[in-house]
Scaffold this motif. Structure first.
Motif, PDB file in Angstrom:
ATOM      1  N   GLY A  67       4.160   5.502  12.964  1.00 34.58           N
ATOM      2  CA  GLY A  67       4.792   5.396  11.652  1.00 34.58           C
ATOM      3  C   GLY A  67       6.295   5.275  11.789  1.00 34.58           C
ATOM      4  N   THR A 192       3.962   6.632  -3.735  1.00 35.78           N
ATOM      5  CA  THR A 192       3.377   5.467  -3.070  1.00 35.78           C
ATOM      6  C   THR A 192       2.003   5.749  -2.508  1.00 35.78           C
ATOM      7  OG1 THR A 192       4.346   6.010  -0.910  1.00 35.78           O
ATOM      8  CG2 THR A 192       5.697   4.704  -2.424  1.00 35.78           C
ATOM      9  N   THR A 194       1.426   7.849   0.031  1.00 35.29           N
ATOM     10  CA  THR A 194       1.499   8.276   1.427  1.00 35.29           C
ATOM     11  C   THR A 194       1.120   9.745   1.547  1.00 35.29           C
ATOM     12  OG1 THR A 194       3.257   6.683   1.864  1.00 35.29           O
ATOM     13  CG2 THR A 194       3.017   8.483   3.423  1.00 35.29           C
ATOM     14  N   GLU A 214       3.251   4.094   8.233  1.00 29.68           N
ATOM     15  CA  GLU A 214       4.123   3.069   7.653  1.00 29.68           C
ATOM     16  C   GLU A 214       4.783   2.288   8.788  1.00 29.68           C
ATOM     17  OE1 GLU A 214       5.535   0.460   5.752  1.00 29.68           O
ATOM     18  OE2 GLU A 214       4.811   1.967   4.318  1.00 29.68           O
ATOM     19  N   ILE A 220      10.652   1.700   3.499  1.00 27.34           N
ATOM     20  CA  ILE A 220      11.019   3.081   3.199  1.00 27.34           C
ATOM     21  C   ILE A 220      12.508   3.182   2.905  1.00 27.34           C
ATOM     22  CG2 ILE A 220      11.051   5.439   4.090  1.00 27.34           C
ATOM     23  CD1 ILE A 220       8.291   4.367   3.454  1.00 27.34           C
TER      24      ILE A 220
END
Length: 552
Positions: A67, A192, A194, A214, A220
């Protein structure tokens, strides 16, 4: 007692079946479980039998899944400048109250606000008024100390007053700004979808953001780093603007960039009134929607915002108003009729993803200061896969050694503990999937620790059974009394460990929380499997085999 009523058996078996159903998706390929959507930003939907069965898998943390790792720095210079600018305006308003004290316009010079009085005889009155602006410093905990927010001093010429923000006040402002930034960042990222991002303060003016899964850190940065200050201004159409945005503007008018105007062949700049009609603080909801085949952002004001918006549009029918986001015009529609419902839409050539991100930012609120990314790392899935394989190897080795020990030490009772351990791991996996908790590398360590605790409970029970059997009790009595008398020690040990896990979860962040989650879940499942489920297995074995001696 070794007798289990049918409803108790049904509850035990039902709990295990539910755990198995929630853990199974982790072993089924995603292509079999989920229907991939073609629309950008939409989550895949379950397909086939998975529409009625649990289809969610364990979320992997940054160290397992890979990520983005980003460190943002809060622009405290901007905060200081804004505080001094507001202080200069407060000084001006304070001196202009009736009876007015005449002076030059207060100016920001370096880290001070300087005001020069027209008449030196007004110095005492002006100082008395300005002292009212001084307040005790409020700390982040809500208490007030002895320090003041301002240093106010007279100039040597007898007509000048200098004001500056004290170090204590600025430190309190800095703490508050970073805390507000963390809250806004958390709301934006959580919106979002997440799971379990890590958002924490780092030093005095930095914020750490880690988002598992991500692969595009720039998204981000765009989502988090945008200030999202939304304002609505009336457009001034009588101002001549040059190709580079140069213009002679009347008082109260400013020129802003309008990139979207290039699509219509118009100037990429537009003149608007400096005073905002409405600000984004009065928004209560915004969302991405489709209208006439276009992606738009719909918004809705609170009561005061709806009233102000209705009055502004009623008085300016036929004129244009500009929707300004962070100093840039994103839309400038014409008011064809009064908008009295307190809602509207923002058009700006959005994609589904950009409209969704803008709506999320508006819902989360504006950042109190600009954020600058100062550290950026992307953890690749390869490193995460290595961590997963290492964790799996550790779990298998530990599990195998524990099973060998239990079989060697307790014989057929060791088989019961082995089955209970397998069920324990399945229940932990199912709980992590059902709760959508995040599994990190320390979390795998928590699972291994849980296996050891579950075996420890079995050892306590089996040793108590062995002791009672040696004291002359029958096999059935020894088993029954052994479970009853071991329960207090098992409960005590697990409750105290659960308290420690709870404190870790409340006080920790990121991987520490991951360890606390798996440890807490493992404690609950260990007590269930080691005391209830294994007791049921042994009761069934005793009823069917009716042994005369203790096979341990």
């Amino acid at each position: 007692m070794l007798y289990f009523a049918p409803w108790k058996i049904a509850l035990i078996v039902g709990a295990i079946v539910v755990g198995v159903l929630f853990s199974v998706p982790n072993f089924v390929p995603e292509s079999v479980r989920l229907e991939q959507t073609s629309s950008e930003g939409e989550a895949p939907e379950p397909k086939g039998i998975w529409t009625i069965l649990p289809h969610q898998t364990v979320n992997l943390g940054l160290d397992l899944r890979g990520g983005s790792h980003i460190v943002f720095e809060v622009d405290m210079e901007e905060v200081r400048e804004e505080r001094l600018t507001n202080l200069a305006e407060d000084v001006r308003n304070t001196l202009r109250t009736s009876p007015p004290i005449f002076s030059a316009r207060p100016a920001v010079v370096g880290e001070e606000v300087v005001v020069r009085l027209s008449d030196a005889e007004d110095m005492d009155a002006a100082m008395a008024r300005l002292r009212d602006l001084n307040e005790p410093v409020t700390t982040t905990g809500g208490g007030q100390g002895m320090a003041q927010t301002l240093d106010i001093s007279r100039g040597e010429d007898g007509q000048t007053i200098r004001l500056s923000v004290t170090d204590a006040a600025f430190e309190a402002i800095q703490q508050r700004t970073v805390s507000q930034s963390i809250n806004v960042i958390r709301r934006r990222i959580d919106s979002t979808g997440t799971t379990e991002p890590t958002i924490a303060r780092q030093g005095d003016d930095r914020v750490l953001v880690q988002v598992p899964g991500e692969s595009n850190p720039q998204r981000i940065i765009d989502l988090v780093g945008t200030a999202a200050r939304l304002t609505f201004h009336m457009v001034e159409s009588d101002v001549d603007i040059g190709p580079a945005g140069e213009a002679r503007t009347p008082p109260g008018v400013m020129v802003l960039p309008y990139p979207g105007a290039a699509e219509f062949g118009a100037s990429p700049y537009i003149a608007v009134q400096r005073r905002a009609l409405i600000t984004g603080d009065q928004l209560v909801d915004s969302s991405q929607q489709f209208q006439d085949g276009q992606v738009v952002v719909a918004f809705r004001f609170n009561t005061s915002g709806a009233t102000a918006f209705g009055e502004a549009t009623s008085q300016n029918v036929g004129r244009r108003f500009a929707v300004v986001l962070d100093g840039e015009v994103i839309s400038a529609p014409r008011i064809n009729s009064p908008i009295l419902g307190g809602s509207g839409i923002i058009e700006g050539g959005f994609t589904v993803q950009s409209a969704s991100d803008l709506a999320n930012m508006l819902n989360a609120g504006a950042l109190p200061a600009s954020l600058t990314p100062v550290e950026l790392r992307t953890v690749g899935p390869g490193l995460g896969q290595d961590s997963i394989e290492a964790g799996q190897t550790a779990v298998l080795i530990g599990f195998a050694l524990v099973i060998l020990f239990m079989l060697a030490a307790y014989g057929s009772f060791g088989v019961v503990s082995t089955v209970a351990l397998l069920v324990n791991v399945v229940l932990i996996l199912g709980a992590l999937s059902g709760l959508q908790a995040t599994l990190t590398l320390p979390g795998i360590g928590g699972i291994i620790l849980t296996i050891g605790m579950a075996v420890d409970a079995n050892v306590l029970i089996f040793e108590r059974i062995r002791e009672e059997y040696r004291n002359g009790r029958t096999v059935v009595n020894a088993v029954e009394i052994g479970y009853d008398r071991a329960f207090a020690a098992i409960l005590d040990a697990n409750v105290t460990t659960f308290i420690a896990a709870s404190v870790l979860y409340m006080m920790g962040a990121g991987p520490v929380r991951g360890f606390a989650v798996t440890l807490g879940i493992g404690i609950l499942t260990s007590v269930f499997t080691a005391f209830t489920f294994s007791r049921l297995l042994i009761a069934v074995w005793l009823r069917r085999s009716r042994p005369k001696t203790l096979a341990m």
